[in-house]
Structures are given as C-alpha cells and as structure tokens.
Design an enzyme around this catalytic site. Structure first.
Site, PDB file in Angstrom:
ATOM      1  CG  ASP A  92       8.941  16.097 -16.183  1.00 39.93           C
ATOM      2  OD1 ASP A  92       7.946  15.552 -16.708  1.00 39.93           O
ATOM      3  OD2 ASP A  92       9.853  15.456 -15.619  1.00 39.93           O
TER       4      ASP A  92
ATOM      5  CG  ASP B  56      11.746   9.607 -15.274  1.00 41.74           C
ATOM      6  OD1 ASP B  56      11.940  10.673 -15.899  1.00 41.74           O
ATOM      7  OD2 ASP B  56      10.614   9.196 -14.995  1.00 41.74           O
TER       8      ASP B  56
ATOM      9  N   GLY C 281       5.431   7.174 -14.447  1.00 44.15           N
ATOM     10  CA  GLY C 281       4.896   5.980 -15.087  1.00 44.15           C
ATOM     11  C   GLY C 281       3.409   5.769 -14.906  1.00 44.15           C
TER      12      GLY C 281
ATOM     13  CG  ASP D 253       2.369  17.586 -13.697  1.00 45.71           C
ATOM     14  OD1 ASP D 253       2.958  16.634 -13.144  1.00 45.71           O
ATOM     15  OD2 ASP D 253       2.172  17.655 -14.955  1.00 45.71           O
TER      16      ASP D 253
ATOM     17  CB  CYS E 293     -17.359  28.618  -9.911  1.00 39.18           C
ATOM     18  SG  CYS E 293     -15.674  29.166 -10.255  1.00 39.18           S
TER      19      CYS E 293
ATOM     20  CB  CYS F 159     -13.562  31.926 -11.102  1.00 39.88           C
ATOM     21  SG  CYS F 159     -14.362  31.624 -12.681  1.00 39.88           S
TER      22      CYS F 159
ATOM     23  CB  CYS G 280     -18.402  31.561 -12.453  1.00 40.93           C
ATOM     24  SG  CYS G 280     -17.803  30.041 -13.190  1.00 40.93           S
TER      25      CYS G 280
ATOM     26  CG  HIS H  23     -14.367  27.872 -14.927  1.00 43.22           C
ATOM     27  ND1 HIS H  23     -15.045  28.164 -13.743  1.00 43.22           N
ATOM     28  CD2 HIS H  23     -14.602  26.559 -15.170  1.00 43.22           C
ATOM     29  CE1 HIS H  23     -15.662  27.092 -13.304  1.00 43.22           C
ATOM     30  NE2 HIS H  23     -15.402  26.093 -14.151  1.00 43.22           N
TER      31      HIS H  23
HETATM   32  N1  LIG Z   1       2.468  10.856 -16.648  1.00 41.21           N
HETATM   33  C1  LIG Z   1       3.733  11.351 -16.522  1.00 41.21           C
HETATM   34  C2  LIG Z   1       3.940  12.729 -16.674  1.00 41.21           C
HETATM   35  C3  LIG Z   1       5.216  13.251 -16.560  1.00 41.21           C
HETATM   36  C4  LIG Z   1       6.304  12.404 -16.292  1.00 41.21           C
HETATM   37  N2  LIG Z   1       7.570  12.921 -16.180  1.00 41.21           N
HETATM   38  C5  LIG Z   1       8.604  12.091 -15.939  1.00 41.21           C
HETATM   39  N3  LIG Z   1       9.863  12.624 -15.839  1.00 41.21           N
HETATM   40  N4  LIG Z   1       8.445  10.763 -15.776  1.00 41.21           N
HETATM   41  C6  LIG Z   1       7.235  10.198 -15.857  1.00 41.21           C
HETATM   42  O1  LIG Z   1       7.121   8.884 -15.700  1.00 41.21           O
HETATM   43  C7  LIG Z   1       6.086  11.016 -16.132  1.00 41.21           C
HETATM   44  C8  LIG Z   1       4.791  10.493 -16.238  1.00 41.21           C
END
Ligand SMILES: Nc1ccc2nc(N)nc(O)c2c1
Length: 376
Positions: free
Chosen positions: A97, A151, A220, A270, A308, A310, A313, A339
């Site tokens: 990120d 961003d 966002g 993620d 599960c 794994c 478990c 887990h």
């Molecule tokens: N909820 C999130 C998590 C990670 C993010 N990373 C970037 N670069 N921008 C976002 O708006 C994010 C929002």
C-alpha cells in the site's frame, strides 16, 4: 510514462447468475488465482505467522505497508539487503500500500497540500513529507510485485465538497505516480475515491481509468461507514470498472463483506480483521464468530470448528485454545491467527469453486444462512 503491464490478468470464467468471476493474475513471483484475500503483513511480517505457516494456510499474496517500512527499518536498508521478498523470506507475490491511508490514520500533526503530506512519525515524532513521487520510489525500492498510487482517503465524516476536492487531488497525484513509476514488470494500481457519493465515485472512477493502470482499487471504504453504504458503493462501481483488469477493494473485510463483494465482481481484498481479531480471541468458524475466552469453552474438548480442515482444528481443543488465551501465551496468537487466515483463504477457495460451477448465487444464500453470529 509506463503503459499497462499487458496480459497479466485474465478472466477465466464468469458466473452467469451474478457479477462473480474467476481470474488469473500473473506476477514476477507467481500466478494468483482470484478472487483472493491478502493477509496483511504491515511491518514485513504477517503477525504471529512464519512464511512456512503462510504457505500452509494457502496464502498466495501478502500485503506490506510503505508508511511503516519507510519509517522503520527504511526502504533503502531493505533494498540494500535484496528487497522485501529476500528480507522477509517470502517468495510469493507482495502488494504494498502507498502510505496514503496510513499517514492519515497513524501520522501525527498531518498537513496535506498539493505537494503531499507533511507528518510526524508516530514512532519518534520526527518530521517527514510523503509525496506521490516518494511513495513510488519507496515501493520500487521494496520491490513489491504490485504497488499502489498515493491517494487521500477522506474521513467518513467529510462533507461532499471536501470529498469532491479530495478526489480531484487524488487524480492529480495518480498522474504523478504513473509519471514517477519506471520499474519494469512491477504493476501499478490506481485508487478510486469519492466517499459514499455515487456521482463522485463515478467521476473519480472515470478520471482514474482514463489515466490507465494495471488494476483498479476502491479506496475510502471500511472507514466506519454503514454496511449498506459500503455495499452501495460496491454495487454502483463494479459495472463501471474495466472488465479486463483486477478489481481490488482496500481494507475489506468481514467474511460476509467478501462474499458480497465477490458477488458484485471484485477480485482482491485485504483486511486486518482475521489477524487482529485472532490476537483478541475472536475466531471465525463455519457457524459464525466465536469468542474463545468465553467460559462456555472451559471444558470443551472438541475442535474449534468441526468443519475446518486446518492443523489447529485437527489438533487442539477449544478448552486448550481458551487456556492459552487466558494465560496470555504467545502460542494463543499463533494458533488463533493460523486458523483465522486458513478460514479466510478457504472461504476464498470455496468461492472460486462456486464460481467455476456457476453456483455462486446459491453459495451466497447458503453462506448467509450459516452465519449465526453467536459471539459466545
Ligand atoms: N480502508 C482502506 C484501507 C487501505 C487504504 N489504502 C489506501 N491507499 N487508500 C485507501 O482509501 C484505503 C482504505
């Protein structure tokens, strides 16, 4: 100005009953089957998991953070030691990120301008300026397979005018990121903002897609909004996003959010939820979430989740996991994390199977029926 890394993503199959699709994303460190969940490895480690554990739970790609690694140990040090893959002994794909989100959620005394963001390190109070160009340079030095544009992630409480001006700057920053990016073979994803406003989301989406990236992310979200708002943005954006490029929603989410997002046609996710909740004793099972510290499990010799497969478990009892947690043992974090990540990655595997067999709509219906959040 690099073009797209063409031919790295292909849609293999679409479930005709909804937006769900099966994809393949090729990277220098291996091919990723999508939809996929990326365990969060912020400080060059997925907390409480060794790389061997990550392979054992079938992780395919992990995430690391520019903001944290820039502050400690420093991207030049990581670069001098062979890059992030070598540094952390993870030979699979890595996505980093850009620091945009973290500088707002962690940095102290932030000041945002056209240039970038001035902030004080949350570690030692030192002053820094993170710009789109520096974010790209850091991510190139770390050597991730997929990197993100720098961003601004507006707060959920930001008003319409602020969100509108913010997305315009995010677009200008995205152009600067693409200009600054020169590492061959490394994919750069654009990030779409616009808050919870569908018109602003469409504007941001059109501007970011017009610049042209190897993949596109919804930023966002997961910033405290209502689920209905989150799902509304997913629903309105998915059909407008390029069909032939990966679609990533950042920071998502709970299992039910993943099912909803895949149903709408998103590919990559993620979230710290499986790893953070594990360390707090909140475990995901086929019947919903359970709180392992509950007294109800004091004498429970059965597996955490009978459904599960794994290692945890198949090997340990709920009583033992509860004991470890209450005793504050390090092994509690290790077994609980193992887990929860296995559960998340197995959920993605089961979703891929459902898409392949054109039964994802039934899968989604059955999934909701199974999740009786008992929170015991
Ligand atoms: N909820 C999130 C998590 C990670 C993010 N990373 C970037 N670069 N921008 C976002 O708006 C994010 C929002």
């Amino acid at each position: 100005m690099r073009g797209r890394v063409s031919g790295t993503f292909s849609v293999i199959h679409r479930d005709a009953s909804c937006g769900a699709r099966l994809g393949s994303l090729k990277t220098p460190h291996g091919e990723i089957e999508t939809p996929i969940f990326m365990p969060v490895g912020t400080n060059a480690t997925v907390k409480a998991m060794t790389p061997e554990d990550l392979w054992a739970v079938h992780a395919q790609i992990i995430l690391a953070n520019t903001y944290h690694l820039y502050l400690r140990p420093g991207h030049r040090l990581v670069e001098s030691l062979g890059g992030l893959h070598r540094f952390m002994n993870w030979s699979g794909p890595i996505l980093t990120d850009s620091g945009g989100f973290q500088v707002f959620s962690l940095g102290e005394l932030r000041k945002i301008s056209e240039e970038g963001v001035k902030f004080q390190s949350h570690l030692d109070g030192s002053y820094h300026v993170l710009t789109p160009e520096l974010s790209i340079k850091i991510q190139e030095a770390l050597g991730a397979d997929i990197i993100m544009c720098f961003d601004e992630c507006p707060a959920a409480t930001a008003d319409y005018d602020y969100v509108s001006r913010s997305l315009e700057m995010t677009t200008r920053w995205a152009k600067r990121c693409k200009e600054a990016h020169s590492r061959e073979g490394q994919q750069l994803f654009g990030i779409i903002q616009g808050g919870m406003h569908h018109d602003l989301r469409a504007r941001s989406l059109n501007e970011i897609c017009a610049i042209g990236f190897d993949g596109y992310a919804l930023g966002g979200l997961s910033v405290g909004e209502e689920k209905e708002q989150m799902y509304g943005v997913m629903e309105s954006c998915a059909p407008l996003m390029p069909q032939d490029a990966p679609r990533y929603i950042m920071g998502i989410g709970a299992p039910e959010d993943l099912v909803e997002a895949v149903w709408h046609g998103f590919d990559m996710f993620d979230c710290v939820m499986p790893t953070r909740n594990a360390r707090n004793g909140m475990l995901f099972t086929s019947q919903g979430r359970i709180n392992i510290k509950a007294k109800a499990y004091e004498e429970d010799g059965g597996p955490l989740d009978p459904a599960c497969g794994c290692h945890v478990c198949r090997t340990y009892s709920r009583a033992y996991l509860r004991h470890l947690y209450r005793a504050g043992e390090i092994l509690a974090s290790q077994l609980n994390t193992y887990h929860n990540l296995y559960y998340y990655l197995d959920l993605m595997r089961r979703m891929r199977g459902a898409i392949r067999e054109n039964r994802f709509t039934e899968f989604r219906r059955d999934f909701y029926g199974s999740q009786t959040d008992n929170h015991v």
